[in-house]
Scaffold this motif. Structure first.
Motif, PDB file in Angstrom:
ATOM      1  N   ARG A 194       4.544   5.263   9.164  1.00 50.03           N
ATOM      2  CA  ARG A 194       5.238   6.224   8.989  1.00 50.03           C
ATOM      3  C   ARG A 194       4.991   6.578   7.569  1.00 50.03           C
ATOM      4  NH1 ARG A 194      11.456   5.787   9.918  1.00 50.03           N
ATOM      5  NH2 ARG A 194      10.886   6.387  11.882  1.00 50.03           N
ATOM      6  N   GLY A 195       4.845   7.694   7.149  1.00 53.95           N
ATOM      7  CA  GLY A 195       4.644   7.999   5.681  1.00 53.95           C
ATOM      8  C   GLY A 195       3.219   7.787   4.963  1.00 53.95           C
ATOM      9  N   PRO A 196       2.962   7.933   3.950  1.00 50.10           N
ATOM     10  CA  PRO A 196       1.869   7.912   3.178  1.00 50.10           C
ATOM     11  C   PRO A 196       1.621   6.544   2.701  1.00 50.10           C
ATOM     12  CG  PRO A 196       3.067   8.929   1.819  1.00 50.10           C
ATOM     13  CD  PRO A 196       3.849   8.998   2.811  1.00 50.10           C
ATOM     14  N   ASN A 197       0.058   6.169   2.247  1.00 52.14           N
ATOM     15  CA  ASN A 197      -0.089   5.167   1.686  1.00 52.14           C
ATOM     16  C   ASN A 197      -0.955   5.498   0.307  1.00 52.14           C
ATOM     17  OD1 ASN A 197      -2.768   5.511   2.460  1.00 52.14           O
ATOM     18  ND2 ASN A 197      -2.626   4.084   4.258  1.00 52.14           N
ATOM     19  N   VAL A 198      -1.347   4.556  -0.422  1.00 49.46           N
ATOM     20  CA  VAL A 198      -1.974   4.878  -1.737  1.00 49.46           C
ATOM     21  C   VAL A 198      -3.339   5.463  -1.496  1.00 49.46           C
ATOM     22  CG1 VAL A 198      -3.416   2.627  -1.686  1.00 49.46           C
ATOM     23  CG2 VAL A 198      -2.791   3.895  -4.008  1.00 49.46           C
ATOM     24  N   PHE A 203       2.720  -0.702  -5.687  1.00 56.72           N
ATOM     25  CA  PHE A 203       1.998   0.807  -5.436  1.00 56.72           C
ATOM     26  C   PHE A 203       2.271   1.547  -6.563  1.00 56.72           C
ATOM     27  CE2 PHE A 203       3.409   5.205  -4.228  1.00 56.72           C
ATOM     28  CZ  PHE A 203       2.392   5.604  -3.369  1.00 56.72           C
ATOM     29  N   ARG A 204       3.187   1.296  -7.333  1.00 53.74           N
ATOM     30  CA  ARG A 204       3.563   1.855  -8.898  1.00 53.74           C
ATOM     31  C   ARG A 204       2.488   1.920  -9.614  1.00 53.74           C
ATOM     32  NH1 ARG A 204      10.063   0.863 -10.393  1.00 53.74           N
ATOM     33  NH2 ARG A 204      10.826   0.853  -8.256  1.00 53.74           N
ATOM     34  N   LEU A 205       2.187   0.581  -9.790  1.00 44.23           N
ATOM     35  CA  LEU A 205       1.049   0.368 -10.650  1.00 44.23           C
ATOM     36  C   LEU A 205      -0.283   0.783 -10.202  1.00 44.23           C
ATOM     37  CD1 LEU A 205       1.408  -3.299 -11.456  1.00 44.23           C
ATOM     38  CD2 LEU A 205       2.087  -1.564 -13.069  1.00 44.23           C
ATOM     39  N   MET A 206      -0.725   0.725  -8.971  1.00 46.30           N
ATOM     40  CA  MET A 206      -1.782   1.754  -8.547  1.00 46.30           C
ATOM     41  C   MET A 206      -1.712   3.039  -8.727  1.00 46.30           C
ATOM     42  SD  MET A 206      -2.828  -0.578  -5.082  1.00 46.30           S
ATOM     43  CE  MET A 206      -1.160  -0.608  -4.280  1.00 46.30           C
ATOM     44  N   THR A 207      -0.573   3.689  -8.415  1.00 42.68           N
ATOM     45  CA  THR A 207      -0.803   5.404  -8.654  1.00 42.68           C
ATOM     46  C   THR A 207      -0.507   5.603  -9.886  1.00 42.68           C
ATOM     47  OG1 THR A 207       1.768   5.234  -8.396  1.00 42.68           O
ATOM     48  CG2 THR A 207       0.265   5.675  -6.376  1.00 42.68           C
ATOM     49  N   LEU A 226       0.773  -1.207   0.159  1.00 43.92           N
ATOM     50  CA  LEU A 226       0.033   0.000  -0.106  1.00 43.92           C
ATOM     51  C   LEU A 226       0.881   1.357  -0.203  1.00 43.92           C
ATOM     52  CD1 LEU A 226      -2.663  -1.188   2.367  1.00 43.92           C
ATOM     53  CD2 LEU A 226      -2.893  -0.971   0.054  1.00 43.92           C
ATOM     54  N   SER A 227       2.101   1.157   0.361  1.00 43.72           N
ATOM     55  CA  SER A 227       3.016   2.113   0.375  1.00 43.72           C
ATOM     56  C   SER A 227       4.146   2.311  -0.542  1.00 43.72           C
ATOM     57  CB  SER A 227       3.606   2.447   1.786  1.00 43.72           C
ATOM     58  OG  SER A 227       4.686   1.476   1.964  1.00 43.72           O
ATOM     59  N   GLY A 228       4.462   1.200  -1.123  1.00 47.68           N
ATOM     60  CA  GLY A 228       5.498   1.106  -2.186  1.00 47.68           C
ATOM     61  C   GLY A 228       6.783   1.354  -1.423  1.00 47.68           C
ATOM     62  N   ARG A 229       6.932   1.052  -0.158  1.00 52.73           N
ATOM     63  CA  ARG A 229       8.116   1.013   0.542  1.00 52.73           C
ATOM     64  C   ARG A 229       8.361  -0.193   1.415  1.00 52.73           C
ATOM     65  NH1 ARG A 229       6.677   4.977   4.264  1.00 52.73           N
ATOM     66  NH2 ARG A 229       4.702   5.246   3.533  1.00 52.73           N
ATOM     67  N   TRP A 230       9.677  -0.293   1.965  1.00 54.66           N
ATOM     68  CA  TRP A 230      10.075  -1.684   2.577  1.00 54.66           C
ATOM     69  C   TRP A 230       9.809  -1.362   4.316  1.00 54.66           C
ATOM     70  CZ3 TRP A 230      11.293  -5.747  -0.136  1.00 54.66           C
ATOM     71  CH2 TRP A 230      11.398  -5.771  -1.360  1.00 54.66           C
ATOM     72  N   PRO A 231       9.772  -2.340   4.902  1.00 50.20           N
ATOM     73  CA  PRO A 231       9.594  -2.295   6.401  1.00 50.20           C
ATOM     74  C   PRO A 231      10.190  -1.163   7.100  1.00 50.20           C
ATOM     75  CG  PRO A 231       9.305  -4.470   5.851  1.00 50.20           C
ATOM     76  CD  PRO A 231       9.920  -3.864   4.655  1.00 50.20           C
ATOM     77  N   VAL A 232      11.614  -1.245   6.951  1.00 47.00           N
ATOM     78  CA  VAL A 232      12.251  -0.185   7.627  1.00 47.00           C
ATOM     79  C   VAL A 232      12.003   1.268   7.241  1.00 47.00           C
ATOM     80  CG1 VAL A 232      14.022   0.017   5.726  1.00 47.00           C
ATOM     81  CG2 VAL A 232      14.839   0.335   8.220  1.00 47.00           C
ATOM     82  N   GLU A 233      11.262   1.435   6.120  1.00 44.29           N
ATOM     83  CA  GLU A 233      10.660   2.879   5.711  1.00 44.29           C
ATOM     84  C   GLU A 233       9.416   3.244   6.277  1.00 44.29           C
ATOM     85  OE1 GLU A 233      12.167   3.750   1.626  1.00 44.29           O
ATOM     86  OE2 GLU A 233      11.423   1.723   1.758  1.00 44.29           O
TER      87      GLU A 233
END
Length: 395
Positions: A139-143, A372-376, A50-57
């Protein structure tokens, strides 16, 4: 009629090994691709998608962590005096989890699982918001933040409803042309595979049911949208549990005291430790090094997996079982189950899948955060072609 509908159907645990020899979606979404999963469980995989990021992010990894200062669970400690045949029963834990979730106003998924009530006030729960909502990440945004900011009307499944209810809600939104983006989430296959394993004859009928439901969505969408961009994907697969590992008993045999020398969370496929002295670290490390059915994951490998947390919030030492090995009893469950995930992302049954009716899957779409890239991308395409002008959100 609207121009385009991006339709993302997320089927939990519909891994590559589950579908690669099955005709699943062959005539509807014939373009297939194997995707690398994320190290961890759905608590890590879903936020990464949902965020396009990895757990540490995004800092959504495992559910329970050692954090006594912020633990909301001290009121549950008296339950330790109840008979264990009551407190270990799954139905008791499930019902109590519902009460606790309401009491603490948790918005995401929540389950007490098998955490001992004697030690529960040492821990906190990390998913107190819902990743399926705007502002739901640690942390950070999601789709969904992305869609809200751009005023793109969308549908997203409600985890509180069952699969058929979410299907009906989506079909209703499609027929009313209320949405320009759809995210449908079906978790039923995951529960089935945990119960029956990955070779059961019950799997194929479940896949056929999903195909029937997708056909229902596509039929409705074809009457209201000129183009449907369909993506059916998963977060991981499922391995059969062929070996049991009692790590808790192994740790209890050491001359150490839980809560004084160390604490640990025993997940289904990994164990996470926090240490209060060097002696405990040395003895636990030495003991785990002698376990042939698993290994300690070092910092370099954790970093390569996007799961090295510099503050060690999720654990100072991470032990991972080999694929097919189930840690039991664990803090997730007291009894063996047939199937489990949460092994190394390169293990055979960890790989996720993507099936689509699109022929232009970019080469860089290789892992589940890439969804996430495909969704956005498709959300912006729908915004452009459908002339989105106002917000209309289905919770």
């Amino acid at each position: 009629m609207k121009s385009i509908l991006p339709l993302f159907v997320f089927i939990d645990a519909c891994g590559w090994e589950i579908i690669k020899r099955d005709p699943f979606m062959n005539d509807r979404a014939p373009n297939r691709k194997r995707l690398t999963s994320v190290f961890g469980y759905s608590s890590a995989c879903v936020p990464s998608i949902l965020s396009g990021r990895w757990p540490v992010e995004h800092r959504n990894w495992n559910y329970f962590v050692y954090d006594p200062k912020n633990s909301p669970f001290s009121f549950l400690r008296p339950f330790q005096w109840l008979p264990s045949f009551v407190t270990k029963r799954r139905i008791f834990r499930r019902l109590l989890s519902r009460v606790v979730k309401t009491h603490l106003n948790f918005r995401g998924y929540f389950d007490l699982y098998n955490i001992p009530f004697k030690h529960i006030s040492l821990f906190t729960f990390t998913e107190q918001k819902s990743p399926l909502k705007p502002g739901g990440m640690n942390r950070g945004p999601n789709v969904f933040d992305f869609l809200e900011e751009r005023h793109i009307p969308y549908h997203v499944s409600d985890p509180a409803r069952d699969e058929s209810a979410n299907l009906a809600e989506l079909v209703s939104d499609v027929r009313a042309e209320r949405i320009d983006f759809a995210f449908q989430y079906w978790p039923g296959l995951d529960g089935l595979l945990h119960s029956v394993g990955n070779r059961s004859p019950a799997i194929a009928p479940k896949l056929r049911q999903y195909e029937k439901w997708i056909d229902e969505i596509l039929t409705a969408a074809a009457e209201h949208y000129s183009e449907i961009r369909l993506y059916v994907f998963s977060d991981h697969g499922m391995a059969n549990c062929d070996e049991l590992l009692d790590l808790r008993a192994r740790m209890k045999a050491l001359p150490l005291r839980f809560g004084v020398d160390y604490v640990a969370i025993y997940d289904s496929t990994m164990a996470r430790f926090w240490f209060f002295n060097d002696r405990a670290r040395q003895l636990v490390t030495q003991s785990l090094s002698g376990v042939i059915s698993g290994r300690i994951i070092d910092d370099a490998e954790l970093a390569s997996l996007g799961a090295l947390f510099e503050d060690r919030y999720f654990g100072e030492l991470i032990f991972l079982a080999e694929e097919g090995v189930l840690i039991v009893p664990s803090d997730m469950g007291a009894n063996p189950i047939e199937g489990m995930h949460g092994y190394h992302p390169t293990d055979k049954h960890s790989y996720a899948s993507l099936c689509t009716n699109q022929t232009d899957i970019p080469e860089e779409i290789n892992a589940i955060p890439d969804m996430f890239r495909l969704m956005t991308r498709d959300a912006l395409l729908a915004q452009e072609r459908n002339g989105v002008s106002q917000v209309s959100v289905t919770p």
